[in-house]
Design a protein around this motif. Structure first.
Motif, PDB file in Angstrom:
ATOM      1  N   GLU A 161      34.480   6.904  -2.575  1.00 46.27           N
ATOM      2  CA  GLU A 161      34.685   6.165  -3.579  1.00 46.27           C
ATOM      3  C   GLU A 161      33.974   4.844  -3.617  1.00 46.27           C
ATOM      4  O   GLU A 161      33.170   4.478  -4.269  1.00 46.27           O
ATOM      5  N   ASN A 162      34.525   3.874  -2.429  1.00 44.45           N
ATOM      6  CA  ASN A 162      33.922   2.759  -2.418  1.00 44.45           C
ATOM      7  C   ASN A 162      32.426   2.694  -1.958  1.00 44.45           C
ATOM      8  O   ASN A 162      31.761   1.872  -2.432  1.00 44.45           O
ATOM      9  N   PHE A 163      31.845   3.776  -1.433  1.00 46.78           N
ATOM     10  CA  PHE A 163      30.647   3.847  -1.153  1.00 46.78           C
ATOM     11  C   PHE A 163      30.046   4.003  -2.421  1.00 46.78           C
ATOM     12  O   PHE A 163      29.008   3.344  -2.613  1.00 46.78           O
ATOM     13  N   HIS A 164      30.513   4.951  -3.281  1.00 50.23           N
ATOM     14  CA  HIS A 164      29.872   5.226  -4.568  1.00 50.23           C
ATOM     15  C   HIS A 164      29.767   3.934  -5.396  1.00 50.23           C
ATOM     16  O   HIS A 164      28.665   3.648  -6.099  1.00 50.23           O
ATOM     17  N   VAL A 165      31.126   3.338  -5.472  1.00 51.39           N
ATOM     18  CA  VAL A 165      31.051   2.133  -6.249  1.00 51.39           C
ATOM     19  C   VAL A 165      29.901   1.047  -5.868  1.00 51.39           C
ATOM     20  O   VAL A 165      29.255   0.459  -6.583  1.00 51.39           O
ATOM     21  N   GLY A 166      29.876   0.910  -4.430  1.00 52.33           N
ATOM     22  CA  GLY A 166      28.940   0.068  -3.940  1.00 52.33           C
ATOM     23  C   GLY A 166      27.420   0.266  -4.256  1.00 52.33           C
ATOM     24  O   GLY A 166      26.775  -0.597  -4.518  1.00 52.33           O
TER      25      GLY A 166
ATOM     26  N   LYS B 119      26.176  -8.816 -11.008  1.00 54.65           N
ATOM     27  CA  LYS B 119      26.351  -7.934  -9.760  1.00 54.65           C
ATOM     28  C   LYS B 119      26.977  -8.837  -8.689  1.00 54.65           C
ATOM     29  O   LYS B 119      27.865  -8.414  -7.816  1.00 54.65           O
ATOM     30  N   SER B 120      26.532 -10.036  -8.584  1.00 54.82           N
ATOM     31  CA  SER B 120      27.032 -11.188  -7.557  1.00 54.82           C
ATOM     32  C   SER B 120      28.590 -11.268  -7.673  1.00 54.82           C
ATOM     33  O   SER B 120      29.300 -11.352  -6.703  1.00 54.82           O
ATOM     34  N   LYS B 121      29.001 -11.404  -9.056  1.00 56.96           N
ATOM     35  CA  LYS B 121      30.444 -11.469  -9.415  1.00 56.96           C
ATOM     36  C   LYS B 121      31.185 -10.344  -8.774  1.00 56.96           C
ATOM     37  O   LYS B 121      32.325 -10.379  -8.217  1.00 56.96           O
ATOM     38  N   LEU B 122      30.648  -8.992  -9.275  1.00 52.48           N
ATOM     39  CA  LEU B 122      31.248  -7.945  -8.797  1.00 52.48           C
ATOM     40  C   LEU B 122      31.374  -7.738  -7.057  1.00 52.48           C
ATOM     41  O   LEU B 122      32.608  -7.339  -6.544  1.00 52.48           O
ATOM     42  N   LEU B 123      30.245  -8.132  -6.400  1.00 54.46           N
ATOM     43  CA  LEU B 123      30.373  -8.136  -5.055  1.00 54.46           C
ATOM     44  C   LEU B 123      31.210  -9.172  -4.300  1.00 54.46           C
ATOM     45  O   LEU B 123      31.585  -8.717  -2.977  1.00 54.46           O
ATOM     46  N   HIS B 124      31.591 -10.135  -5.046  1.00 53.14           N
ATOM     47  CA  HIS B 124      32.856 -11.188  -4.449  1.00 53.14           C
ATOM     48  C   HIS B 124      34.092 -10.953  -4.845  1.00 53.14           C
ATOM     49  O   HIS B 124      34.807 -11.774  -4.472  1.00 53.14           O
ATOM     50  N   LYS B 125      34.233  -9.848  -5.521  1.00 56.54           N
ATOM     51  CA  LYS B 125      35.660  -9.621  -6.101  1.00 56.54           C
ATOM     52  C   LYS B 125      36.185  -9.325  -4.662  1.00 56.54           C
ATOM     53  O   LYS B 125      36.056  -8.613  -3.891  1.00 56.54           O
TER      54      LYS B 125
ATOM     55  N   GLU C 147      39.240  -7.480  -4.496  1.00 60.97           N
ATOM     56  CA  GLU C 147      39.987  -6.356  -4.821  1.00 60.97           C
ATOM     57  C   GLU C 147      38.754  -5.279  -5.010  1.00 60.97           C
ATOM     58  O   GLU C 147      37.779  -5.493  -5.535  1.00 60.97           O
ATOM     59  N   ASP C 148      38.992  -4.056  -4.173  1.00 59.65           N
ATOM     60  CA  ASP C 148      38.242  -2.846  -4.472  1.00 59.65           C
ATOM     61  C   ASP C 148      38.020  -2.394  -6.085  1.00 59.65           C
ATOM     62  O   ASP C 148      39.386  -2.131  -6.413  1.00 59.65           O
ATOM     63  N   LEU C 149      37.196  -1.960  -6.486  1.00 57.54           N
ATOM     64  CA  LEU C 149      37.222  -1.332  -7.909  1.00 57.54           C
ATOM     65  C   LEU C 149      37.161   0.211  -7.732  1.00 57.54           C
ATOM     66  O   LEU C 149      36.459   0.721  -6.928  1.00 57.54           O
TER      67      LEU C 149
END
Length: 86
Positions: free
Chosen positions: A30-35, A49-55, A57-59
């Protein structure tokens, strides 16, 4: 992803491909899929995109889809406000 199609539509296409992979009995983390979805955002989504990449916690995929839908609505609303005559 491209700017001239909705993010939601593009994510659905991506999920369709992922489902085909799953049917082939290839396990997709799932992390690969989200990434994969996050990394393919169109150029106009660069800041988000930058905001999501720097979170920190994993979504989950479900959380990502909710975030994208909300952000897409915000961007459409903001763009429409900017295009309205004074």
């Amino acid at each position: 992803m491209v700017d001239d199609k909705s993010i939601t539509e593009q994510v659905q296409e991506f999920q369709h491909i992922a489902n085909k992979i799953a049917i082939s009995e290839i396990d997709l983390d799932e992390n690969f899929h989200v990434g994969g979805i996050v990394s393919k955002h169109p150029p106009s989504w660069k800041e988000y995109k930058s905001k999501l990449l720097h979170k920190k916690e994993d979504l989950t995929l479900e959380q990502l889809l909710q975030h994208l839908q909300i952000e897409q609505e915000i961007q459409y609303r903001d763009n429409n406000i900017l295009k309205e005559p004074p």
